[in-house]
Design a protein around this motif. Sequence first.
Motif, PDB file in Angstrom:
ATOM      1  N   ASN A   1       0.805  -1.231   0.000  1.00  0.00           N
ATOM      2  CA  ASN A   1       0.000   0.000   0.000  1.00  0.00           C
ATOM      3  C   ASN A   1       0.830   1.269   0.000  1.00  0.00           C
ATOM      4  OD1 ASN A   1      -2.637  -0.601  -0.279  1.00  0.00           O
ATOM      5  ND2 ASN A   1      -3.059  -0.810   1.911  1.00  0.00           N
ATOM      6  N   VAL A   2       2.107   1.187  -0.387  1.00  0.00           N
ATOM      7  CA  VAL A   2       2.922   2.411  -0.447  1.00  0.00           C
ATOM      8  C   VAL A   2       3.589   2.519  -1.819  1.00  0.00           C
ATOM      9  CG1 VAL A   2       3.461   2.780   1.974  1.00  0.00           C
ATOM     10  CG2 VAL A   2       4.857   1.193   0.660  1.00  0.00           C
ATOM     11  N   LYS A   3       3.930   3.770  -2.120  1.00  0.00           N
ATOM     12  CA  LYS A   3       4.545   4.027  -3.423  1.00  0.00           C
ATOM     13  C   LYS A   3       6.028   3.693  -3.404  1.00  0.00           C
ATOM     14  CE  LYS A   3       3.523   8.275  -3.978  1.00  0.00           C
ATOM     15  NZ  LYS A   3       3.109   9.584  -4.065  1.00  0.00           N
ATOM     16  N   VAL A   4       6.542   3.400  -4.583  1.00  0.00           N
ATOM     17  CA  VAL A   4       7.989   3.282  -4.725  1.00  0.00           C
ATOM     18  C   VAL A   4       8.392   4.389  -5.693  1.00  0.00           C
ATOM     19  CG1 VAL A   4       9.889   1.783  -5.363  1.00  0.00           C
ATOM     20  CG2 VAL A   4       7.775   0.787  -4.499  1.00  0.00           C
ATOM     21  N   PRO A   5       9.077   5.440  -5.207  1.00  0.00           N
ATOM     22  CA  PRO A   5       9.463   6.518  -6.116  1.00  0.00           C
ATOM     23  C   PRO A   5      10.336   5.981  -7.250  1.00  0.00           C
ATOM     24  CG  PRO A   5       9.870   7.118  -3.835  1.00  0.00           C
ATOM     25  CD  PRO A   5       9.494   5.671  -3.837  1.00  0.00           C
ATOM     26  N   ARG A   6      10.179   6.617  -8.437  1.00  0.00           N
ATOM     27  CA  ARG A   6      10.889   6.154  -9.621  1.00  0.00           C
ATOM     28  C   ARG A   6      12.402   6.003  -9.365  1.00  0.00           C
ATOM     29  NH1 ARG A   6       9.553   6.069 -14.950  1.00  0.00           N
ATOM     30  NH2 ARG A   6       7.678   5.164 -14.104  1.00  0.00           N
ATOM     31  N   SER A   7      12.985   7.012  -8.668  1.00  0.00           N
ATOM     32  CA  SER A   7      14.441   6.988  -8.450  1.00  0.00           C
ATOM     33  C   SER A   7      14.837   5.770  -7.608  1.00  0.00           C
ATOM     34  CB  SER A   7      14.885   8.269  -7.757  1.00  0.00           C
ATOM     35  OG  SER A   7      14.231   8.369  -6.514  1.00  0.00           O
ATOM     36  N   VAL A   8      13.973   5.432  -6.634  1.00  0.00           N
ATOM     37  CA  VAL A   8      14.262   4.281  -5.757  1.00  0.00           C
ATOM     38  C   VAL A   8      14.120   2.982  -6.544  1.00  0.00           C
ATOM     39  CG1 VAL A   8      13.517   3.066  -3.676  1.00  0.00           C
ATOM     40  CG2 VAL A   8      13.540   5.555  -3.707  1.00  0.00           C
ATOM     41  N   GLU A   9      13.116   2.972  -7.439  1.00  0.00           N
ATOM     42  CA  GLU A   9      12.899   1.796  -8.271  1.00  0.00           C
ATOM     43  C   GLU A   9      14.119   1.549  -9.157  1.00  0.00           C
ATOM     44  OE1 GLU A   9       8.809   1.749  -9.711  1.00  0.00           O
ATOM     45  OE2 GLU A   9       9.611   0.750 -11.506  1.00  0.00           O
ATOM     46  N   ASN A  10      14.640   2.649  -9.734  1.00  0.00           N
ATOM     47  CA  ASN A  10      15.835   2.527 -10.581  1.00  0.00           C
ATOM     48  C   ASN A  10      17.022   2.008  -9.796  1.00  0.00           C
ATOM     49  OD1 ASN A  10      14.348   3.483 -12.657  1.00  0.00           O
ATOM     50  ND2 ASN A  10      15.097   5.595 -12.515  1.00  0.00           N
ATOM     51  N   GLU A  11      17.184   2.565  -8.593  1.00  0.00           N
ATOM     52  CA  GLU A  11      18.295   2.164  -7.735  1.00  0.00           C
ATOM     53  C   GLU A  11      18.179   0.660  -7.411  1.00  0.00           C
ATOM     54  OE1 GLU A  11      20.823   3.736  -6.763  1.00  0.00           O
ATOM     55  OE2 GLU A  11      21.619   2.567  -5.071  1.00  0.00           O
ATOM     56  N   ALA A  12      16.948   0.232  -7.079  1.00  0.00           N
ATOM     57  CA  ALA A  12      16.725  -1.178  -6.735  1.00  0.00           C
ATOM     58  C   ALA A  12      17.060  -2.069  -7.923  1.00  0.00           C
ATOM     59  CB  ALA A  12      15.279  -1.385  -6.312  1.00  0.00           C
ATOM     60  N   GLN A  13      16.684  -1.588  -9.113  1.00  0.00           N
ATOM     61  CA  GLN A  13      16.940  -2.388 -10.308  1.00  0.00           C
ATOM     62  C   GLN A  13      18.442  -2.533 -10.540  1.00  0.00           C
ATOM     63  OE1 GLN A  13      14.859  -0.814 -13.683  1.00  0.00           O
ATOM     64  NE2 GLN A  13      13.314  -2.420 -13.443  1.00  0.00           N
ATOM     65  N   SER A  14      19.167  -1.412 -10.372  1.00  0.00           N
ATOM     66  CA  SER A  14      20.604  -1.489 -10.641  1.00  0.00           C
ATOM     67  C   SER A  14      21.325  -2.294  -9.562  1.00  0.00           C
ATOM     68  CB  SER A  14      21.206  -0.088 -10.800  1.00  0.00           C
ATOM     69  OG  SER A  14      21.200   0.548  -9.561  1.00  0.00           O
ATOM     70  N   GLN A  15      20.741  -2.349  -8.367  1.00  0.00           N
ATOM     71  CA  GLN A  15      21.360  -3.138  -7.287  1.00  0.00           C
ATOM     72  C   GLN A  15      20.824  -4.581  -7.267  1.00  0.00           C
ATOM     73  OE1 GLN A  15      23.735  -2.145  -5.332  1.00  0.00           O
ATOM     74  NE2 GLN A  15      23.736   0.068  -5.665  1.00  0.00           N
ATOM     75  N   HIS A  16      19.947  -4.895  -8.203  1.00  0.00           N
ATOM     76  CA  HIS A  16      19.311  -6.225  -8.271  1.00  0.00           C
ATOM     77  C   HIS A  16      18.559  -6.561  -6.988  1.00  0.00           C
ATOM     78  CE1 HIS A  16      21.447  -6.760 -11.961  1.00  0.00           C
ATOM     79  NE2 HIS A  16      22.583  -6.485 -11.346  1.00  0.00           N
ATOM     80  N   VAL A  17      17.897  -5.553  -6.423  1.00  0.00           N
ATOM     81  CA  VAL A  17      17.074  -5.792  -5.224  1.00  0.00           C
ATOM     82  C   VAL A  17      15.613  -5.890  -5.672  1.00  0.00           C
ATOM     83  CG1 VAL A  17      16.186  -4.738  -3.115  1.00  0.00           C
ATOM     84  CG2 VAL A  17      18.629  -4.649  -3.612  1.00  0.00           C
ATOM     85  N   PRO A  18      14.964  -7.059  -5.481  1.00  0.00           N
ATOM     86  CA  PRO A  18      13.566  -7.160  -5.896  1.00  0.00           C
ATOM     87  C   PRO A  18      12.645  -6.378  -4.954  1.00  0.00           C
ATOM     88  CG  PRO A  18      14.556  -9.322  -5.465  1.00  0.00           C
ATOM     89  CD  PRO A  18      15.486  -8.295  -4.912  1.00  0.00           C
ATOM     90  N   ILE A  19      11.626  -5.738  -5.535  1.00  0.00           N
ATOM     91  CA  ILE A  19      10.602  -5.061  -4.714  1.00  0.00           C
ATOM     92  C   ILE A  19       9.258  -5.702  -5.049  1.00  0.00           C
ATOM     93  CG2 ILE A  19       9.442  -2.888  -4.165  1.00  0.00           C
ATOM     94  CD1 ILE A  19      11.896  -1.385  -4.929  1.00  0.00           C
ATOM     95  N   LEU A  20       8.590  -6.227  -4.029  1.00  0.00           N
ATOM     96  CA  LEU A  20       7.249  -6.797  -4.239  1.00  0.00           C
ATOM     97  C   LEU A  20       6.235  -5.739  -3.840  1.00  0.00           C
ATOM     98  CD1 LEU A  20       7.596 -10.340  -2.607  1.00  0.00           C
ATOM     99  CD2 LEU A  20       7.711  -9.749  -5.019  1.00  0.00           C
ATOM    100  N   THR A  21       5.506  -5.184  -4.815  1.00  0.00           N
ATOM    101  CA  THR A  21       4.484  -4.194  -4.466  1.00  0.00           C
ATOM    102  C   THR A  21       3.132  -4.887  -4.481  1.00  0.00           C
ATOM    103  OG1 THR A  21       4.531  -3.556  -6.765  1.00  0.00           O
ATOM    104  CG2 THR A  21       5.532  -2.025  -5.234  1.00  0.00           C
ATOM    105  N   SER A  22       2.325  -4.568  -3.471  1.00  0.00           N
ATOM    106  CA  SER A  22       1.020  -5.207  -3.407  1.00  0.00           C
ATOM    107  C   SER A  22       0.105  -4.435  -2.477  1.00  0.00           C
ATOM    108  CB  SER A  22       1.185  -6.636  -2.886  1.00  0.00           C
ATOM    109  OG  SER A  22      -0.071  -7.239  -2.794  1.00  0.00           O
ATOM    110  N   SER A  23      -1.184  -4.626  -2.653  1.00  0.00           N
ATOM    111  CA  SER A  23      -2.109  -4.081  -1.661  1.00  0.00           C
ATOM    112  C   SER A  23      -3.130  -5.166  -1.309  1.00  0.00           C
ATOM    113  CB  SER A  23      -2.794  -2.828  -2.195  1.00  0.00           C
ATOM    114  OG  SER A  23      -3.366  -3.105  -3.438  1.00  0.00           O
ATOM    115  N   VAL A  24      -2.855  -6.376  -1.750  1.00  0.00           N
ATOM    116  CA  VAL A  24      -3.744  -7.496  -1.417  1.00  0.00           C
ATOM    117  C   VAL A  24      -2.918  -8.528  -0.662  1.00  0.00           C
ATOM    118  CG1 VAL A  24      -5.285  -9.259  -2.340  1.00  0.00           C
ATOM    119  CG2 VAL A  24      -5.039  -7.082  -3.533  1.00  0.00           C
ATOM    120  N   ILE A  25      -3.272  -8.731   0.592  1.00  0.00           N
ATOM    121  CA  ILE A  25      -2.445  -9.545   1.469  1.00  0.00           C
ATOM    122  C   ILE A  25      -2.279 -10.971   0.937  1.00  0.00           C
ATOM    123  CG2 ILE A  25      -4.267 -10.275   3.063  1.00  0.00           C
ATOM    124  CD1 ILE A  25      -1.001  -9.106   4.420  1.00  0.00           C
ATOM    125  N   TYR A  26      -3.359 -11.554   0.370  1.00  0.00           N
ATOM    126  CA  TYR A  26      -3.242 -12.949  -0.045  1.00  0.00           C
ATOM    127  C   TYR A  26      -2.323 -13.123  -1.246  1.00  0.00           C
ATOM    128  CZ  TYR A  26      -6.589 -13.512   3.469  1.00  0.00           C
ATOM    129  OH  TYR A  26      -7.179 -13.472   4.672  1.00  0.00           O
TER     130      TYR A  26
END
Length: 573
Positions: free
Chosen positions: A427-452
């Motif tokens: 239920n939170v945003k991932v700013p574009r710059s953070v998303e880019n950083e995560a991609q270059s560091q190969h850190v996966p981000i799971l975004t979701s707002s549905v618990i199941y």
Amino acid sequence: MALSVLTSDYASLLALEFNRNPIVNDEAAFDIYPPPPHPDPSTLPARPPVVTIMGHVDHGKTTLLDTLRSTSVAKGEAGGITQHIGAFSVPVPAGSSSSEPTRTITFLDTPGHAAFSAMRARGASVTDVVVLVVAADDGIMPQTREVIELVKNSNVGLVVAINKVDKPGVDISKVENALLAEGIQLEAFGGDVPVVHVSGLTGQGLDQLVETISAVAEMQDLRAEREGVLQGYVLESKVAKGLGPVGTVLVLRGNLMPGQHLICGMTSAKVRLLTDHNGKAVKAAYPGMAVTVCGWKELPNAGDEVLTGSEADIKKALTNRLRKAEIEASLVDLEAINEQRRSERERREADDGEHTADVASTEAGPKELRLIIKGDVSGTVEAVKGSVTDIGNDVARVKVVSTGVGEVTESDVLRAKTAGGVIIAFNVKVPRSVENEAQSQHVPILTSSVIYKLIDDVKARVIDLLPPVIETRVSGEATVLQLFDIHLKGKKTKQIGGCRVTNGVVSRGKLARVVRNGEVIHQGHLETLKQHKNDVMEIGKGNECGLNLADFNDLRVGDVVEVYEEIKLPGTL
Ligand SMILES: Nc1nc2c(ncn2[C@@H]2O[C@H](COP(=O)(O)OP(=O)(O)OP(=O)(O)O)[C@@H](O)[C@H]2O)c(=O)[nH]1
């Protein structure tokens, strides 16, 4: 092995063991604790029960809570806008069996789907009564069973609410029979669990539900001090516009008033303002009440204990808690570094040979899916944490490295990178710059707002950590009928088994094993496959062939050669 900080007692014992004289710095160990249990609770004033509504998805929890909440606004002094603050109270209708003049029930309103996990994460210890909602048109479903299990393993009271009874054609007795079959001793059948037929949509049966909860709670004889040190728990927290960090506190013992100094986890407050779920200022909150507290220095965490103390004591206790947390955090970092080394070693070993990885992981303990959880409000964060913490088994499991409220930041990415982990953005945003950083560091981000959906994603990642299950599928069998040698170049000979294919298809190049008297005596692969002196790729059932296995020259008449495939299947939890 997890690292941990030694208690001063344990450290002293160790020091003595080494003939050293320990000096314990009591100042550094100072903290604020809840008061001891009252010696005679029966002398204390009664308090309202705290109730949690649980049940399967879509069985109508939210609708039921909303209707109960609006009833309470209508019956209480109207005014203000109803807000979700984590809990609200509902007056018990007059004419109930109670002898007390005014009675209320506190309903916890934990976020949507996650209610169940949230309460479990908080140890479910703040709840006195669970209302199990079962939709009359859907009956017992997986989460209904989870709630039944939870209730059976604790000493909370239980009321069953069969919901959606307004729907035409529903068969209530079928649902009741199904509940009986699950071991719920319903009152109507001589047991002690009351059932109320309700409709969250039309409001039918809600008065009776409230009265029934009240009756169940009365049997529990719930009492608590209205004076003395406060003990409570944070249900929700967020940063509110113009108010700063606010947190809903459910009072369990003592009282909560403006001007008091509070400690909660790593933060403190001087209470500026207390408001109820109608947004109205209140002068004091007593056991069973939930109020929103303004005046926190930093955002308190949902599920953390709230205590009162003098300003000086709280300051001292906070310094100690922060220092302890710093030490623990550095141990976590150390553990993360060790973990990174371990997984690198495992990767190297896995590259060296497929089977060594299994050995490495058993030696080093379970593999971990390390999670950094971010969510919109701390209630949600706790709920997400509670839902994913138990995923896994002895071979691979979830480890929550850190949690926090607010959008995903670059330092979360850094932390995930160090821990070799995954970020959950609920239920939170991932700013574009953070998303880019995560991609270059190969850190996966799971975004979701549905618990199941999130639980499924996390499960899938934990399953990825499990060694694959190798399943053997035999595709063909041949029995050796006679043996002969063929001459190769030079003076070498090769043994060939003259066979009949008794099952399936025997194929050249495939994995093959020799079974003699029911025992596998050799495993390799089928090197030669001939039919009438011609090399062939495969031969089907009923045909005769000549074959041999690579590096094996010891076939005997009567041996069975099984040709098989190894299929890698994902592990299961
Ligand atoms: N006919 C009828 N429909 C209902 C009743 N209660 C809920 N519903 C409907 O059932 C659906 C699910 O209701 P929710 O209140 O969202 O269910 P929930 O258990 O809170 O669901 P989650 O939050 O997803 O776990 C909605 O479409 C509601 O309108 C009821 O008493 N009667």
